[in-house]
Design a protein around this motif. Sequence first.
Motif, PDB file in Angstrom:
ATOM      1  N   VAL A   1       4.455   3.679  24.141  1.00 33.89           N
ATOM      2  CA  VAL A   1       4.606   3.597  22.581  1.00 33.89           C
ATOM      3  C   VAL A   1       3.824   4.842  22.096  1.00 33.89           C
ATOM      4  N   SER A   2       4.297   5.578  21.326  1.00 32.42           N
ATOM      5  CA  SER A   2       3.501   6.840  21.018  1.00 32.42           C
ATOM      6  C   SER A   2       3.256   6.809  19.198  1.00 32.42           C
ATOM      7  N   ILE A   3       1.919   6.839  18.964  1.00 30.88           N
ATOM      8  CA  ILE A   3       1.663   6.920  17.545  1.00 30.88           C
ATOM      9  C   ILE A   3       1.342   8.535  17.214  1.00 30.88           C
ATOM     10  N   GLY A   4       2.149   8.983  16.213  1.00 29.95           N
ATOM     11  CA  GLY A   4       1.670  10.316  16.129  1.00 29.95           C
ATOM     12  C   GLY A   4       1.171  10.371  14.474  1.00 29.95           C
ATOM     13  N   LEU A   5      -0.159  10.999  14.302  1.00 29.51           N
ATOM     14  CA  LEU A   5      -0.699  10.862  13.137  1.00 29.51           C
ATOM     15  C   LEU A   5      -0.850  12.486  12.729  1.00 29.51           C
ATOM     16  N   PRO A   6      -0.620  12.973  11.339  1.00 25.87           N
ATOM     17  CA  PRO A   6      -0.746  14.082  10.942  1.00 25.87           C
ATOM     18  C   PRO A   6      -2.304  14.741  10.861  1.00 25.87           C
ATOM     19  N   ALA A   7      -2.463  15.799  11.430  1.00 27.25           N
ATOM     20  CA  ALA A   7      -3.922  16.324  11.644  1.00 27.25           C
ATOM     21  C   ALA A   7      -4.099  17.520  10.686  1.00 27.25           C
ATOM     22  N   LEU A   8      -5.044  17.557  10.179  1.00 25.73           N
ATOM     23  CA  LEU A   8      -5.349  18.730   9.070  1.00 25.73           C
ATOM     24  C   LEU A   8      -6.108  19.695   9.942  1.00 25.73           C
TER      25      LEU A   8
ATOM     26  N   LEU B   1       0.887  -1.142   0.095  1.00 21.29           N
ATOM     27  CA  LEU B   1      -0.077  -0.085  -0.107  1.00 21.29           C
ATOM     28  C   LEU B   1       0.783   1.270  -0.064  1.00 21.29           C
ATOM     29  N   ASN B   2       0.423   2.408  -0.348  1.00 20.42           N
ATOM     30  CA  ASN B   2       0.730   3.556  -0.259  1.00 20.42           C
ATOM     31  C   ASN B   2      -0.102   4.559   0.258  1.00 20.42           C
ATOM     32  N   SER B   3       0.393   5.978   0.768  1.00 21.18           N
ATOM     33  CA  SER B   3      -0.599   6.821   1.409  1.00 21.18           C
ATOM     34  C   SER B   3      -1.584   7.535   0.331  1.00 21.18           C
ATOM     35  N   ASN B   4      -1.392   7.325  -0.908  1.00 21.27           N
ATOM     36  CA  ASN B   4      -2.310   7.973  -2.054  1.00 21.27           C
ATOM     37  C   ASN B   4      -3.637   6.995  -1.985  1.00 21.27           C
TER      38      ASN B   4
ATOM     39  N   GLU C   1       4.262  -0.198  12.654  1.00 20.77           N
ATOM     40  CA  GLU C   1       5.389   0.798  12.074  1.00 20.77           C
ATOM     41  C   GLU C   1       4.882   1.172  10.594  1.00 20.77           C
ATOM     42  N   LYS C   2       4.697   0.074   9.827  1.00 21.38           N
ATOM     43  CA  LYS C   2       4.404   0.228   8.315  1.00 21.38           C
ATOM     44  C   LYS C   2       3.058   0.986   8.448  1.00 21.38           C
ATOM     45  N   ILE C   3       1.959   0.504   9.294  1.00 26.45           N
ATOM     46  CA  ILE C   3       0.651   1.101   8.889  1.00 26.45           C
ATOM     47  C   ILE C   3       0.851   2.640   9.131  1.00 26.45           C
ATOM     48  N   VAL C   4       1.511   2.726  10.237  1.00 32.55           N
ATOM     49  CA  VAL C   4       1.724   4.411  10.556  1.00 32.55           C
ATOM     50  C   VAL C   4       2.479   4.948   9.583  1.00 32.55           C
ATOM     51  N   GLY C   5       3.393   4.529   9.175  1.00 37.94           N
ATOM     52  CA  GLY C   5       4.410   5.114   8.122  1.00 37.94           C
ATOM     53  C   GLY C   5       3.526   5.424   6.644  1.00 37.94           C
ATOM     54  N   ILE C   6       2.378   4.527   6.368  1.00 35.94           N
ATOM     55  CA  ILE C   6       1.566   4.704   5.337  1.00 35.94           C
ATOM     56  C   ILE C   6       0.668   5.831   5.512  1.00 35.94           C
ATOM     57  N   HIS C   7       0.601   6.064   6.725  1.00 35.15           N
ATOM     58  CA  HIS C   7      -0.437   7.356   7.390  1.00 35.15           C
ATOM     59  C   HIS C   7       0.488   8.649   7.287  1.00 35.15           C
ATOM     60  N   GLN C   8       1.765   8.570   6.995  1.00 31.55           N
ATOM     61  CA  GLN C   8       2.912   9.599   7.056  1.00 31.55           C
ATOM     62  C   GLN C   8       2.971   9.963   8.543  1.00 31.55           C
TER      63      GLN C   8
ATOM     64  N   VAL D   1      -8.104  13.417  10.528  1.00 36.08           N
ATOM     65  CA  VAL D   1      -7.160  12.682  10.220  1.00 36.08           C
ATOM     66  C   VAL D   1      -7.397  11.793   9.307  1.00 36.08           C
ATOM     67  N   ILE D   2      -6.667  11.745   7.974  1.00 33.38           N
ATOM     68  CA  ILE D   2      -6.930  11.202   6.711  1.00 33.38           C
ATOM     69  C   ILE D   2      -6.109   9.642   6.809  1.00 33.38           C
TER      70      ILE D   2
END
Length: 459
Positions: free
Chosen positions: A447-454, A296-299, A425-432, A344-345
């Motif tokens: 364990v900290s998961i950071g997700l980009p927030a619009l 998968l990729n972020s697109n 880690e791969k799932i979070v990486g896909i979410h950038q 969050v996307i």
Amino acid sequence: MNIKKKITIGFGLLVATILLLFSLFIFEGYESYRRSLMRMRLQKRALAAQAYFHNRNEFQQSSYLFLPEQEELIYDADFKLLYSSLTKGGYIPSKELLKEALHDEVYFTYSSGTWEYPKEGVARSFSYRQQKYVAVVMAYDLTGRQTSRNLFAILIGGNLLALAVIVAVGFFFSHRAMAPFDQLIAQINTATVNDFSFRLVYKSSSSDEAAYLADSFNQLLARLQKLARSHEHFIGYASHEIRTPLTVVKGMLETSLAYDSTLETTRESIEKALYRLEGAIELANSLLQLTEVEGLNSNQLLEDINLVDTVFDTVGYFQEKYPLQKINLQFTDTFTESSSAVKVIGNTILLRTALINIIDNACKYSDFRPVQVEVRYQPKWVVIDVIDDGIGIPSEQLSQVFLPMMRAGNVGTVKGAGLGLTLAEKIVGIHQGYLQIHSIAEKGTTVSIGLPALLLDSK
């Protein structure tokens, strides 16, 4: 065709085109000058035709004819020929040309059949004693034509010579410019397929494109080497982990077939075999899930995630899986105040899978002591912290926790395949986003998961 030939040919064609255009400019410039000069001379001869009416004998006997093959005609206003120096077969101007010349000067050319290039002429009117006349003067510009021909030959020869020099110089410079890349290619040709320790060596006094290419290639090889080691470890460990339960199951079934004589003992052996098979199936499913996520990729993640519902759903899952497990869920004030203004996307199912793996580790490796889940907001990020008081991770193994099939040395008999953090880690990486682990052995792990927030428009 290699790059050196392309550079040489392209450079040669470019310069040849410039030379050709410049030569055409010079030649046409000279031709324009020659025509204007010849026309001016013919104009002077036409004006001098007025002398015919002052003294005809002197006019005819004078050295008036001094242009090559110069011929002149004089007509009255009725186009009656008054004077002609034409030789046999000379050019006779048409009445249309003479009519036009009564009002304006006419410049014309015609083929004489004697010379290589056309002869030129001028017809113009003049007045004498209130009567209009037309003088027509024709001649061949021998000197100008010879100069034009010589100039053309010089330009052709000069262009050919310049083109030969340009091609030679272009080849030299293209060969010299591509020499660093030839050096790199020669090194690459000596490398073997499985030698990821190979590195390009390029020494340059300046940071040119070849140095940048060598550095980028070496960085790629370093990543491939790391990936190859990870895959080797993954394949070895996965093979061992799958082979072990299958071997045990095979042994149990063979033993049961040979020695179990009652239904009760046979049933007990089958239950043990099924338990082992469940572990192998769980491992195989994790491997398949990891393979799917890697493709998968972020697109492909365009879903608007309801983070609150996702976290609540995950915590509810563990209340069913581990009824006695206590999970303290907290949404901080900063998140609560900002939750309606941020989004969050991504993909809800994948994010839920990552949270399940992380919280499951926190429960298992803390011997099911209370686990803290905290959701907070900081500018441009939504952070989910999972905190436990478990066995922790040895500091020397923290850098390896994301390797597939990698388990810390202090896990003991705790069941696991070593794929949970890798998958998360791969799932979070896909979410950038980012996944960070802070752990102290025998004290616990965060364990900290950071997700980009619009940030949504407040309007």
